[in-house]
Write a protein that holds these residues in place. Sequence first.
Motif, PDB file in Angstrom:
ATOM      1  N   VAL A 207       0.861  -1.185   0.000  1.00 30.56           N
ATOM      2  CA  VAL A 207       0.000   0.000   0.000  1.00 30.56           C
ATOM      3  C   VAL A 207       0.895   1.232   0.000  1.00 30.56           C
ATOM      4  O   VAL A 207       1.832   1.332   0.798  1.00 30.56           O
ATOM      5  N   ILE A 208       0.597   2.166  -0.926  1.00 26.58           N
ATOM      6  CA  ILE A 208       1.301   3.442  -0.936  1.00 26.58           C
ATOM      7  C   ILE A 208       0.268   4.556  -0.832  1.00 26.58           C
ATOM      8  O   ILE A 208      -0.873   4.394  -1.269  1.00 26.58           O
ATOM      9  N   PHE A 209       0.672   5.652  -0.236  1.00 29.91           N
ATOM     10  CA  PHE A 209      -0.224   6.795  -0.078  1.00 29.91           C
ATOM     11  C   PHE A 209       0.112   7.831  -1.140  1.00 29.91           C
ATOM     12  O   PHE A 209       1.272   8.168  -1.341  1.00 29.91           O
TER      13      PHE A 209
ATOM     14  N   GLU B 224      -0.955  11.667  -2.627  1.00 31.03           N
ATOM     15  CA  GLU B 224      -1.649  12.928  -2.349  1.00 31.03           C
ATOM     16  C   GLU B 224      -2.119  13.570  -3.648  1.00 31.03           C
ATOM     17  O   GLU B 224      -1.443  13.477  -4.670  1.00 31.03           O
TER      18      GLU B 224
ATOM     19  N   VAL C 293      -7.160   1.975  -6.457  1.00 33.03           N
ATOM     20  CA  VAL C 293      -7.155   3.211  -5.669  1.00 33.03           C
ATOM     21  C   VAL C 293      -8.330   3.240  -4.707  1.00 33.03           C
ATOM     22  O   VAL C 293      -9.454   2.909  -5.072  1.00 33.03           O
ATOM     23  N   ASN C 294      -8.059   3.675  -3.477  1.00 34.86           N
ATOM     24  CA  ASN C 294      -9.095   3.966  -2.492  1.00 34.86           C
ATOM     25  C   ASN C 294      -9.030   5.470  -2.244  1.00 34.86           C
ATOM     26  O   ASN C 294      -8.128   5.960  -1.558  1.00 34.86           O
TER      27      ASN C 294
ATOM     28  N   LYS D 239      -9.202   6.917   1.498  1.00 34.66           N
ATOM     29  CA  LYS D 239      -7.981   6.767   2.288  1.00 34.66           C
ATOM     30  C   LYS D 239      -6.769   7.404   1.617  1.00 34.66           C
ATOM     31  O   LYS D 239      -5.722   7.546   2.233  1.00 34.66           O
TER      32      LYS D 239
ATOM     33  N   GLU E 213      -5.045   6.091  -0.878  1.00 33.47           N
ATOM     34  CA  GLU E 213      -4.024   5.067  -1.032  1.00 33.47           C
ATOM     35  C   GLU E 213      -4.232   4.231  -2.287  1.00 33.47           C
ATOM     36  O   GLU E 213      -5.323   4.194  -2.852  1.00 33.47           O
TER      37      GLU E 213
ATOM     38  N   LEU F  63      -3.473   0.297  -3.571  1.00 34.13           N
ATOM     39  CA  LEU F  63      -3.063  -1.065  -3.243  1.00 34.13           C
ATOM     40  C   LEU F  63      -2.385  -1.631  -4.485  1.00 34.13           C
ATOM     41  O   LEU F  63      -3.015  -1.777  -5.536  1.00 34.13           O
TER      42      LEU F  63
ATOM     43  N   ILE G 124       3.723  11.563  -3.726  1.00 34.24           N
ATOM     44  CA  ILE G 124       3.801  10.333  -2.925  1.00 34.24           C
ATOM     45  C   ILE G 124       4.488  10.666  -1.617  1.00 34.24           C
ATOM     46  O   ILE G 124       5.418  11.403  -1.567  1.00 34.24           O
TER      47      ILE G 124
END
Length: 116
Positions: free
Chosen positions: A53-55, A57, A82-83, A86, A88, A90, A116
């Motif tokens: 999982v990466i976040f 912005e 993509v969520n 959140k 993020e 996956l 990121i």
Amino acid sequence: MTNAIIIGILVIFVFIGLSSTIKHFAGKGGCCGGGSSIKIKKKKLSKIVAKKVIFVEGMTCKHCKARVEEVVNDIQGVSGSVNLKKGEVLLSFENEITDKKLTEIYERIRKAGYSI
């Protein structure tokens, strides 16, 4: 002299506005570029060896979701989902996760206009 300065400033603002508008309608802006029809292609991997999982912005809408998923799914051996709530992504990998592969993913997401 004052009039020339004011006109120069107005020309700069008009240029910036026009270039942003052109980017937006060409689908190259960071957010909401693209038309009204959004088709997100899901990518199925033959096997999943690893997940991460990466976040990210800057994703605010379904256009952002589609753009990031498209960028990630274009990479061989990687699938992304993509969520938005959140912020993020996956990532699923067919092979082991390497620094080179992660760097490629990060670079492509940044080129699409996100952080990121």
